[in-house]
Design an enzyme around this catalytic site. Structure first.
Site, PDB file in Angstrom:
ATOM      1  N   SER A 120       0.824  -1.199   0.000  1.00 47.96           N
ATOM      2  CA  SER A 120       0.000   0.000   0.000  1.00 47.96           C
ATOM      3  C   SER A 120       0.868   1.263   0.000  1.00 47.96           C
ATOM      4  O   SER A 120       1.699   1.443  -0.885  1.00 47.96           O
ATOM      5  CB  SER A 120      -0.984  -0.059   1.173  1.00 47.96           C
ATOM      6  OG  SER A 120      -1.945   0.952   1.099  1.00 47.96           O
ATOM      7  N   ASP A 176     -10.320  -3.370  -5.000  1.00 46.23           N
ATOM      8  CA  ASP A 176      -9.513  -2.352  -4.359  1.00 46.23           C
ATOM      9  C   ASP A 176      -9.554  -1.068  -5.190  1.00 46.23           C
ATOM     10  O   ASP A 176      -9.301  -1.114  -6.395  1.00 46.23           O
ATOM     11  CB  ASP A 176      -8.072  -2.867  -4.273  1.00 46.23           C
ATOM     12  CG  ASP A 176      -7.123  -1.941  -3.531  1.00 46.23           C
ATOM     13  OD1 ASP A 176      -7.526  -0.821  -3.161  1.00 46.23           O
ATOM     14  OD2 ASP A 176      -5.974  -2.355  -3.321  1.00 46.23           O
ATOM     15  N   HIS A 217      -8.396  -4.530  -0.560  1.00 48.64           N
ATOM     16  CA  HIS A 217      -7.136  -3.885  -0.202  1.00 48.64           C
ATOM     17  C   HIS A 217      -6.692  -4.342   1.182  1.00 48.64           C
ATOM     18  O   HIS A 217      -7.499  -4.464   2.102  1.00 48.64           O
ATOM     19  CB  HIS A 217      -7.313  -2.370  -0.205  1.00 48.64           C
ATOM     20  CG  HIS A 217      -6.044  -1.637   0.043  1.00 48.64           C
ATOM     21  ND1 HIS A 217      -5.105  -1.428  -0.934  1.00 48.64           N
ATOM     22  CD2 HIS A 217      -5.540  -1.078   1.174  1.00 48.64           C
ATOM     23  CE1 HIS A 217      -4.079  -0.765  -0.430  1.00 48.64           C
ATOM     24  NE2 HIS A 217      -4.323  -0.534   0.847  1.00 48.64           N
TER      25      HIS A 217
END
Length: 302
Positions: free
Chosen positions: A148, A244, A274
């Site tokens: 991320s 996501d 995610h």
């Protein structure tokens, strides 16, 4: 829009029950939001995989967590940059992920506690990652990993190194990263309201990390990098989650790399949200993703 896998849906149902009434941590003041994010992430550290060693160390003046797997081959190591929107999470919240990555890649993984936004916006976190890299143990060959926002920082660090002609990681392992600030991509539109991460949350993370005027800088939004800069990167492994808002970021990066004639591997994990690799204690797809990263890591150039 694809549906969650059965195992992903079971986890989402569990989260809906456990987190009912907790609210959105990005709508709290940063300290309170950080505490809430820590508590909700630490649940995934139950039933941690066994490793030979796990201890807190200092790296370039920063607390860090070193995990050494029992299958350590002795020559490699990975600097791991945790995610959390540049604002949340820590080496502690990502202990399970670090252990699974270490076992999959058969080498130690070092996760650093870099400075967090909004108290420390760009470039503080990036500078900390670069400092941690400079302080690496020269007895091993190092790669870099991140998930991320951590993938954003890892990729930005590699772009900086490549641009300066510095020694590069042997490989970059980048999991469902945030590489641009375009909130109108297909995945931002399809998954505006989640499940899990939402477009509004990402917009708040970006506002904490970097002002709009800075988002054309490749060290802030790596999709702004030139083709020459991308071509100079070390071998990469990329993955993305199907459900996501950030999926299109990785798809765009993978397409640009492929157009340059590179052979970086890109895996799309359909039916998961995610952050799914945080959920390795409960989600088979997370464990599969670590195994895939380990396969790519084993095949990197010598």
């Amino acid at each position: 829009m694809s549906a969650p896998t059965a195992s992903m849906q079971a986890v989402l149902d569990r989260l809906a029950a456990e987190d009912a009434g907790l609210g959105d941590p990005t709508l709290l003041d940063p300290q309170a939001g950080r505490a809430l994010a820590a508590l909700t992430n630490l649940r995934w550290n139950a039933d941690l995989p066994k490793v030979a060693e796990a201890r807190t160390v200092m790296q370039a003046g920063m607390p860090a967590r070193l995990v050494v797997p029992g299958n350590d081959t002795g020559g490699e190591a990975i600097l791991h940059v945790h995610g959390g929107g540049w604002a949340f999470c820590s080496a502690a919240t990502h202990e399970g992920a670090a252990r699974r990555l270490a076992i999959a890649c058969a080498c130690p993984v070092l996760t650093v506690d870099y400075r967090l936004a909004p108290e420390h916006p760009y470039p503080a976190g990036l500078e900390d990652v670069l400092a941690a890299w400079e302080a690496r143990d020269p007895a091993r060959r190092w790669s870099m990993a991140g998930d991320s926002a951590g993938a954003n920082l890892a990729l930005a660090a590699m772009l900086r190194m490549a641009g300066q002609g510095a020694a590069l990681p042997a490989m970059g392992l980048l999991f469902y990263g945030v590489y641009g600030a375009d909130f109108g991509t297909p995945s931002y539109i399809a998954h505006e309201f989640g499940p899990g991460l939402t477009r509004a949350k990402m917009q708040r993370y970006w506002d904490w990390y970097a002002p709009e005027a800075a988002r054309g800088d490749p060290e802030v939004a790596p999709l702004a990098a030139t083709d020459a800069a991308l071509a100079a990167l070390p071998p990469l492994y990329l993955n993305a989650a199907g459900l996501d808002p950030l999926r299109s970021d990785t798809e765009a990066l993978a397409a640009r790399l492929a157009a340059l004639g590179r052979s970086d591997r890109f895996d799309l994990a359909e039916g998961v949200v995610h952050g799914f690799m945080q959920m390795g204690s409960a989600l088979p797809e997370a464990r599969d993703a670590f195994a895939a990263a380990g396969e790519a890591f084993a095949r990197k150039p010598a």
